[in-house]
Design an enzyme around this catalytic site. Structure first.
Site, mmCIF file in Angstrom:
data_model
loop_
_atom_site.group_PDB
_atom_site.id
_atom_site.type_symbol
_atom_site.label_atom_id
_atom_site.label_comp_id
_atom_site.label_asym_id
_atom_site.label_seq_id
_atom_site.Cartn_x
_atom_site.Cartn_y
_atom_site.Cartn_z
ATOM 1 N N GLY A 1 -3.674 -0.717 16.659
ATOM 2 C CA GLY A 1 -2.968 -0.918 15.548
ATOM 3 C C GLY A 1 -2.443 0.282 15.051
ATOM 4 O O GLY A 1 -3.236 1.362 15.482
ATOM 5 N N LYS B 1 0.919 -1.214 0.018
ATOM 6 C CA LYS B 1 -0.089 -0.064 -0.169
ATOM 7 C C LYS B 1 0.841 1.420 -0.074
ATOM 8 O O LYS B 1 0.443 2.197 -0.398
ATOM 9 C CB LYS B 1 -0.940 0.134 1.220
ATOM 10 C CG LYS B 1 -2.120 -1.052 1.144
ATOM 11 C CD LYS B 1 -3.169 -0.813 2.195
ATOM 12 C CE LYS B 1 -4.241 -1.695 2.322
ATOM 13 N NZ LYS B 1 -5.152 -1.721 3.360
ATOM 14 N N ALA C 1 -4.233 0.628 7.676
ATOM 15 C CA ALA C 1 -5.586 0.718 7.936
ATOM 16 C C ALA C 1 -5.948 1.519 9.028
ATOM 17 O O ALA C 1 -6.802 2.465 9.055
ATOM 18 C CB ALA C 1 -6.356 -0.855 8.301
ATOM 19 N N LEU D 1 -11.917 -4.274 12.284
ATOM 20 C CA LEU D 1 -11.897 -4.333 10.740
ATOM 21 C C LEU D 1 -11.679 -5.649 9.933
ATOM 22 O O LEU D 1 -11.919 -5.897 8.776
ATOM 23 C CB LEU D 1 -10.594 -3.685 10.360
ATOM 24 C CG LEU D 1 -11.048 -1.913 10.124
ATOM 25 C CD1 LEU D 1 -11.595 -1.317 11.242
ATOM 26 C CD2 LEU D 1 -9.613 -1.236 9.672
HETATM 27 P P1 NAP Z 1 -0.459 -3.296 8.282
HETATM 28 O O1 NAP Z 1 -0.049 -2.003 7.519
HETATM 29 O O2 NAP Z 1 0.494 -4.526 7.979
HETATM 30 O O3 NAP Z 1 -0.492 -2.962 9.648
HETATM 31 C C1 NAP Z 1 -0.708 -4.161 10.683
HETATM 32 C C2 NAP Z 1 -1.106 -3.868 11.989
HETATM 33 O O4 NAP Z 1 -1.173 -4.707 12.849
HETATM 34 C C3 NAP Z 1 0.254 -3.015 12.719
HETATM 35 O O5 NAP Z 1 -0.025 -1.874 13.549
HETATM 36 C C4 NAP Z 1 0.908 -4.175 13.397
HETATM 37 O O6 NAP Z 1 1.434 -3.920 14.478
HETATM 38 C C5 NAP Z 1 -0.316 -4.698 13.686
HETATM 39 N N1 NAP Z 1 -0.059 -6.462 14.092
HETATM 40 C C6 NAP Z 1 0.263 -7.024 13.217
HETATM 41 N N2 NAP Z 1 0.180 -8.441 13.694
HETATM 42 C C7 NAP Z 1 0.121 -8.403 15.017
HETATM 43 C C8 NAP Z 1 -0.043 -9.118 16.109
HETATM 44 N N3 NAP Z 1 0.255 -10.411 16.111
HETATM 45 N N4 NAP Z 1 -0.378 -8.575 17.448
HETATM 46 C C9 NAP Z 1 -0.497 -7.437 17.564
HETATM 47 N N5 NAP Z 1 -0.546 -6.374 16.755
HETATM 48 C C10 NAP Z 1 -0.360 -6.951 15.316
HETATM 49 O O7 NAP Z 1 -1.936 -3.721 7.824
HETATM 50 P P2 NAP Z 1 -3.195 -2.978 7.675
HETATM 51 O O8 NAP Z 1 -3.200 -2.626 5.994
HETATM 52 O O9 NAP Z 1 -3.226 -1.844 8.282
HETATM 53 O O10 NAP Z 1 -4.359 -3.957 7.594
HETATM 54 C C11 NAP Z 1 -4.885 -4.376 8.801
HETATM 55 C C12 NAP Z 1 -5.875 -5.486 8.830
HETATM 56 O O11 NAP Z 1 -7.181 -4.467 8.636
HETATM 57 C C13 NAP Z 1 -5.808 -6.489 7.663
HETATM 58 O O12 NAP Z 1 -6.214 -7.657 8.512
HETATM 59 C C14 NAP Z 1 -6.889 -5.914 6.693
HETATM 60 O O13 NAP Z 1 -7.386 -7.276 6.353
HETATM 61 C C15 NAP Z 1 -7.912 -5.264 7.604
HETATM 62 N N6 NAP Z 1 -8.609 -4.137 6.620
HETATM 63 C C16 NAP Z 1 -9.944 -4.079 6.551
HETATM 64 C C17 NAP Z 1 -10.650 -3.445 5.680
HETATM 65 C C18 NAP Z 1 -11.957 -3.591 5.543
HETATM 66 O O14 NAP Z 1 -12.481 -2.990 4.649
HETATM 67 N N7 NAP Z 1 -12.716 -4.278 6.493
HETATM 68 C C19 NAP Z 1 -9.774 -2.375 5.237
HETATM 69 C C20 NAP Z 1 -8.503 -2.439 5.537
HETATM 70 C C21 NAP Z 1 -7.809 -3.112 6.056
HETATM 71 P P3 NAP Z 1 3.263 -3.465 14.403
HETATM 72 O O15 NAP Z 1 3.236 -2.124 14.013
HETATM 73 O O16 NAP Z 1 3.771 -3.716 15.899
HETATM 74 O O17 NAP Z 1 3.705 -4.566 13.620
#
Ligand code: NAP
Length: 520
Positions: A367, A299, A371, A456
């Site tokens: 988080g 992204k 997102a 989410l």
């Molecule tokens: P990202 O940029 O990779 O960020 C991931 C976040 O989750 C970071 O803050 C990370 O913390 C944290 N994290 C990952 N694994 C973890 C764990 N085991 N324990 C605690 N924290 C953890 O991903 P993103 O784009 O933000 O997406 C996050 C989620 O939102 C995904 O599952 C995505 O599918 C969902 N999402 C849903 C929608 C929707 O329309 N419903 C839209 C967008 C995203 P660190 O910084 O410590 O690594």
């Protein structure tokens, strides 16, 4: 036109006939994998085409080619001869095709099968490299009436690009090019764009996603209903999602269902990627991809390739949607981008809470990834006050400081402050997503029942986190509504037309129940 061929890998012929009957409406032909049959069943294969009642390929795959036959070549040839012997004048009772490998040389057998109208598929398996597919195809076609089949295992998008280039270089030649594994699944869906005359499907256990992440295989039903194989052709527009691992995304189901409902000649295909985005953009150019969803981990990286950025991208530093555009000189194509997570999120939560903004709401965001950046920018715009908690507290701090919000790590120290920021709790990490559905992002926090809780995550619909919140009496919202709303904005961005809102309730059913797909 490419045919759909079901691989029959049962241990007995009767098991295979049961499978054929299960999928008959979805397939055009079948491949009898004699190497998978019990040894006593292998003597009984001659009558199988007549019992099957559709064209059948006779294949005895060796272990070195990824099959199970580990006997000598003499006994394999004897088995092939047994299957092809006593050819009948009614061709439907004979094997329609026989697969023979590039190194197999049995002129007598080949001549006999040709006489009775059985076609030879001349195959070559290379599990190490995708190089020189064109050279392999040329070498394979010994006789003009043979179908060259090259099977490779792409390990990156760069390999996938090589496969589609080979497809174009060999346009007009009757061939099958198949990419195995997670990266190759798209070659099954886009067999017509690739110029393959057969695409292979397999019986698979019911699973939450339509493509096996281990093997890249697709079930007959999914290729027809989810990916609309029968409706698409080589000129069908392609939309895609690029990211990794892409094993849990719902967007292919949603987009393909909407394309079908709206009678749009387009297909939506996942392209898992683990290398530089440049290869995806080259592939997109090769295939003429019109637009793509961009997800984790690309992204941010995608932004440097964009011709024009929307304001949403500038605010969040993340782009989840790109669209092919002609640049000013009309000669060269480029990409414009936007971020639809932003409006998808705020519309969903405001609608759920029946509010116009988040004034006087104290909110915890769990988080600090892409997102979360979209979520927090909207909470700020809509006057909410936030606490941001993240596993990596430094990232929480960076995000919070932009808006003068509070921040902390995802640990017991945060609990006191969180109590004061608990009108709304928004979970933005992937924790709890399929397949790790029992994981909880913040077990330490005990809900008091007054919070509105949004997760989410949308697969599963009810995460462990939301279950705990609901059990405590909280109002809960999963990520599906946000997903649909942001898909709606993407769809408008891609196609310049309105999303069919009346489909939304049915899409929710579709994603929970495979049987709904055909009813849309
Ligand atoms: P990202 O940029 O990779 O960020 C991931 C976040 O989750 C970071 O803050 C990370 O913390 C944290 N994290 C990952 N694994 C973890 C764990 N085991 N324990 C605690 N924290 C953890 O991903 P993103 O784009 O933000 O997406 C996050 C989620 O939102 C995904 O599952 C995505 O599918 C969902 N999402 C849903 C929608 C929707 O329309 N419903 C839209 C967008 C995203 P660190 O910084 O410590 O690594």
């Amino acid at each position: 036109m490419a045919k759909i061929c079901l691989c029959l890998t049962g241990k007995t012929l009767s098991d295979n006939l049961v499978l054929l009957d299960k999928y008959r409406n979805y397939i055009d032909m079948a491949e009898l994998r004699v190497d998978c049959l019990d040894s006593d069943e292998r003597f009984l294969i001659r009558r199988f085409p007549e019992q099957a009642g559709l064209p059948v390929i006779l294949t005895i795959r060796r272990t070195r080619d990824g099959g199970f036959f580990n006997g000598g070549e003499g006994s394999r040839i004897a088995m092939l001869s047994r299957g092809l012997a006593y050819a009948e004048a009614d061709k439907r009772n004979n094997f329609a095709y026989v697969e023979l490998e590039e190194d197999l040389d049995v002129p007598g057998l080949e001549e006999a099968v040709r006489t009775f109208g059985t076609r030879v598929i001349r195959s070559c398996y290379d599990f190490d490299s995708v190089e020189n597919i064109t050279g392999k195809i040329k070498k394979l076609r010994r006789m003009g009436d043979e179908i060259a089949k090259v099977v490779v295992t792409p390990k990156h998008l760069k390999d996938v690009l090589a496969i589609y280039r080979a497809g174009r270089e060999n346009a007009g030649i009757e061939k099958i090019i198949l990419g195995l594994g997670h990266f190759g699944a798209n070659t099954r869906i886009l067999a017509k764009h690739l110029g393959s005359s057969i695409t292979y499907v397999s019986d698979m256990q019911t699973q939450e996603v339509p493509i096996s992440s281990a093997t890249g295989q697709i079930s007959p039903r999914d290729i027809v209903e989810r990916f609309r194989f029968r409706e698409i052709n080589a000129a069908t527009d392609i939309y895609s999602v690029v990211g990794f691992p892409l094993i849990k995304t719902f967007t292919p189901q949603i987009y393909n269902a909407v394309f079908r409902h709206e009678k749009i000649d387009a297909v939506y295909v996942p392209f898992p990627a683990q290398d530089h985005l440049e290869y995806f953009l080259e592939l997109a150019e090769e295939l003429g991809i019109k637009g793509s969803v961009v997800t984790i981990p690309y992204k941010e990286e995608i932004i440097s390739y964009l011709h024009m950025l929307s304001n949403d991208i500038r605010i969040t530093g993340a782009c989840n949607t790109i669209k092919a555009v002609y640049l000013a000189d009309k000669q060269k194509k480029g990409w414009n981008g936007t971020n639809t997570d932003i409006l998808g999120f705020s519309e969903s939560l405001l609608h759920f809470m029946n509010r116009k903004n988040f004034r006087r709401q104290k909110i915890t965001v769990i988080g600090a990834g892409g997102a979360a950046r979209a979520v927090v920018s909207e909470l700020f715009r809509l006057k909410g006050k936030c606490l941001i908690l993240n596993r990596n507290a430094v990232r929480a701090r960076e995000l919070a400081l932009r808006y003068d919000y509070k921040w902390g790590g995802l640990d017991s120290h945060a609990l006191d402050t969180m109590e004061r920021y608990s009108d709304i709790i928004i979970q933005t990490t992937p924790v709890g997503f399929f397949p790790a559905i029992n994981d909880d992002p913040f077990e330490l926090y005990q809900f008091n029942g007054h919070e509105t809780v949004m997760d989410l995550v949308y697969n599963p619909f009810m995460t462990v986190f939301l279950k705990r919140a609901q059990a405590a009496g909280c109002l809960t919202l999963n990520g599906f509504d946000m997903l649909i709303r942001q898909v709606k904005y993407q769809y408008q961005y891609f196609l310049d037309r309105d999303f069919p809102d009346q489909l939304i309730p049915r899409l929710a059913e579709l994603l929970q129940d495979k049987d709904t797909a055909q009813k849309l």
